[in-house]
Motif scaffolding. Sequence first.
Motif, PDB file in Angstrom:
ATOM      1  N   HIS A 111       0.966  -0.924   0.055  1.00 33.32           N
ATOM      2  CA  HIS A 111       0.306  -0.105  -0.098  1.00 33.32           C
ATOM      3  C   HIS A 111       0.991   1.310  -0.307  1.00 33.32           C
ATOM      4  O   HIS A 111       0.868   1.776   0.736  1.00 33.32           O
ATOM      5  N   ALA A 112       1.586   1.204  -1.286  1.00 33.60           N
ATOM      6  CA  ALA A 112       2.454   2.756  -1.405  1.00 33.60           C
ATOM      7  C   ALA A 112       1.644   4.009  -1.939  1.00 33.60           C
ATOM      8  O   ALA A 112       0.526   3.653  -1.942  1.00 33.60           O
ATOM      9  N   ARG A 113       1.960   4.349  -2.650  1.00 35.09           N
ATOM     10  CA  ARG A 113       1.311   5.582  -3.317  1.00 35.09           C
ATOM     11  C   ARG A 113       0.526   4.940  -4.259  1.00 35.09           C
ATOM     12  O   ARG A 113      -0.319   6.008  -4.381  1.00 35.09           O
ATOM     13  N   ASN A 114       0.462   4.355  -4.873  1.00 41.62           N
ATOM     14  CA  ASN A 114      -0.536   3.198  -5.521  1.00 41.62           C
ATOM     15  C   ASN A 114      -0.125   1.624  -4.671  1.00 41.62           C
ATOM     16  O   ASN A 114       0.854   1.607  -4.767  1.00 41.62           O
ATOM     17  N   LEU A 115      -2.186   1.436  -4.743  1.00 45.98           N
ATOM     18  CA  LEU A 115      -1.403  -0.418  -4.347  1.00 45.98           C
ATOM     19  C   LEU A 115      -0.942  -1.186  -5.370  1.00 45.98           C
ATOM     20  O   LEU A 115      -1.595  -0.823  -6.402  1.00 45.98           O
ATOM     21  N   HIS A 116       0.135  -2.109  -5.004  1.00 39.54           N
ATOM     22  CA  HIS A 116       0.524  -2.888  -6.067  1.00 39.54           C
ATOM     23  C   HIS A 116       0.668  -4.011  -5.313  1.00 39.54           C
ATOM     24  O   HIS A 116       0.930  -4.324  -4.011  1.00 39.54           O
ATOM     25  N   TYR A 117       1.434  -4.968  -6.329  1.00 42.52           N
ATOM     26  CA  TYR A 117       1.789  -6.529  -5.376  1.00 42.52           C
ATOM     27  C   TYR A 117       3.197  -6.410  -5.920  1.00 42.52           C
ATOM     28  O   TYR A 117       3.631  -6.267  -7.177  1.00 42.52           O
ATOM     29  N   ASP A 118       3.807  -6.811  -4.821  1.00 45.64           N
ATOM     30  CA  ASP A 118       5.473  -6.976  -5.238  1.00 45.64           C
ATOM     31  C   ASP A 118       5.615  -8.833  -5.659  1.00 45.64           C
ATOM     32  O   ASP A 118       5.980  -9.253  -4.251  1.00 45.64           O
TER      33      ASP A 118
ATOM     34  N   ASP B 196      10.540 -11.911   4.919  1.00 45.88           N
ATOM     35  CA  ASP B 196       9.642 -11.826   5.293  1.00 45.88           C
ATOM     36  C   ASP B 196       9.008 -10.919   6.339  1.00 45.88           C
ATOM     37  O   ASP B 196       8.415 -11.126   6.565  1.00 45.88           O
ATOM     38  N   PHE B 197       9.181  -9.804   5.594  1.00 46.87           N
ATOM     39  CA  PHE B 197       8.831  -8.318   5.638  1.00 46.87           C
ATOM     40  C   PHE B 197       7.388  -8.182   5.787  1.00 46.87           C
ATOM     41  O   PHE B 197       7.159  -8.567   4.675  1.00 46.87           O
ATOM     42  N   GLU B 198       6.575  -7.889   6.957  1.00 45.26           N
ATOM     43  CA  GLU B 198       5.253  -6.925   6.539  1.00 45.26           C
ATOM     44  C   GLU B 198       6.034  -5.738   7.612  1.00 45.26           C
ATOM     45  O   GLU B 198       5.985  -6.432   8.749  1.00 45.26           O
ATOM     46  N   GLY B 199       4.792  -4.808   7.484  1.00 43.76           N
ATOM     47  CA  GLY B 199       4.751  -3.703   8.411  1.00 43.76           C
ATOM     48  C   GLY B 199       5.237  -2.127   7.556  1.00 43.76           C
ATOM     49  O   GLY B 199       4.534  -2.522   6.609  1.00 43.76           O
ATOM     50  N   THR B 200       4.437  -1.486   8.534  1.00 40.26           N
ATOM     51  CA  THR B 200       4.803   0.520   7.550  1.00 40.26           C
ATOM     52  C   THR B 200       6.174   0.477   7.080  1.00 40.26           C
ATOM     53  O   THR B 200       7.234   0.652   8.175  1.00 40.26           O
ATOM     54  N   ILE B 201       6.862   0.891   5.786  1.00 41.23           N
ATOM     55  CA  ILE B 201       8.045   1.774   5.322  1.00 41.23           C
ATOM     56  C   ILE B 201       7.610   3.189   6.143  1.00 41.23           C
ATOM     57  O   ILE B 201       6.776   3.462   4.959  1.00 41.23           O
ATOM     58  N   PRO B 202       8.527   3.827   6.345  1.00 45.85           N
ATOM     59  CA  PRO B 202       7.909   5.264   7.365  1.00 45.85           C
ATOM     60  C   PRO B 202       7.918   6.005   6.049  1.00 45.85           C
ATOM     61  O   PRO B 202       9.042   6.017   5.068  1.00 45.85           O
ATOM     62  N   GLU B 203       7.149   7.478   6.226  1.00 42.04           N
ATOM     63  CA  GLU B 203       6.750   8.040   5.478  1.00 42.04           C
ATOM     64  C   GLU B 203       8.111   8.669   5.007  1.00 42.04           C
ATOM     65  O   GLU B 203       9.349   9.200   5.832  1.00 42.04           O
ATOM     66  N   GLY B 204       8.823   8.988   3.780  1.00 46.85           N
ATOM     67  CA  GLY B 204      10.082   9.863   3.813  1.00 46.85           C
ATOM     68  C   GLY B 204      11.537   8.847   3.380  1.00 46.85           C
ATOM     69  O   GLY B 204      12.051   9.417   2.733  1.00 46.85           O
ATOM     70  N   ASN B 205      10.478   7.851   3.267  1.00 47.75           N
ATOM     71  CA  ASN B 205      11.716   6.293   2.529  1.00 47.75           C
ATOM     72  C   ASN B 205      11.137   6.114   1.413  1.00 47.75           C
ATOM     73  O   ASN B 205       9.798   6.097   1.275  1.00 47.75           O
TER      74      ASN B 205
END
Length: 129
Positions: A15-22, A62-71
């Motif tokens: 869920h970044a600027r636009n929702l997508h799947y990696d 394994d990453f799940e979480g929130t990447i902070p704004e500005g990154n």
Amino acid sequence: MTDKDGLIFVIQKHHARNLHYDLRLEMQGVLKSWAIPKEPPTVEGVKRLAIQTDDHAIEYADFEGTIPEGNYGAGKVEIWDHGIFEPEIVKEKEIVFSLSGEKMKGKFVLVKTNFGKAKNSWLFFKKKE
């Protein structure tokens, strides 16, 4: 999330600027990565654009979480599916492989395209068995 029985794949809903799947496939000691603007194809006949992005470290599976704004990639990341990745053909412009996950099961294909101006565009689809 590394698996003793083989190579891994993971698809992260981003869920970044636009929702997508990696889409991330374990190859050559890293996670080869593609961003897919729409939900990945779980059935035959559905084709998706996949934009190849930078490789990621295996540990990122394994990453799940929130990447902070500005990154780079800021936003919520959750694992949508994961499992075993079995490559069959790996060429510069074509990758044929099997996935064994909860949602993604069967044979899939990534084919390099000349779609638009992007040099990193691929077509991603489920192959007929």
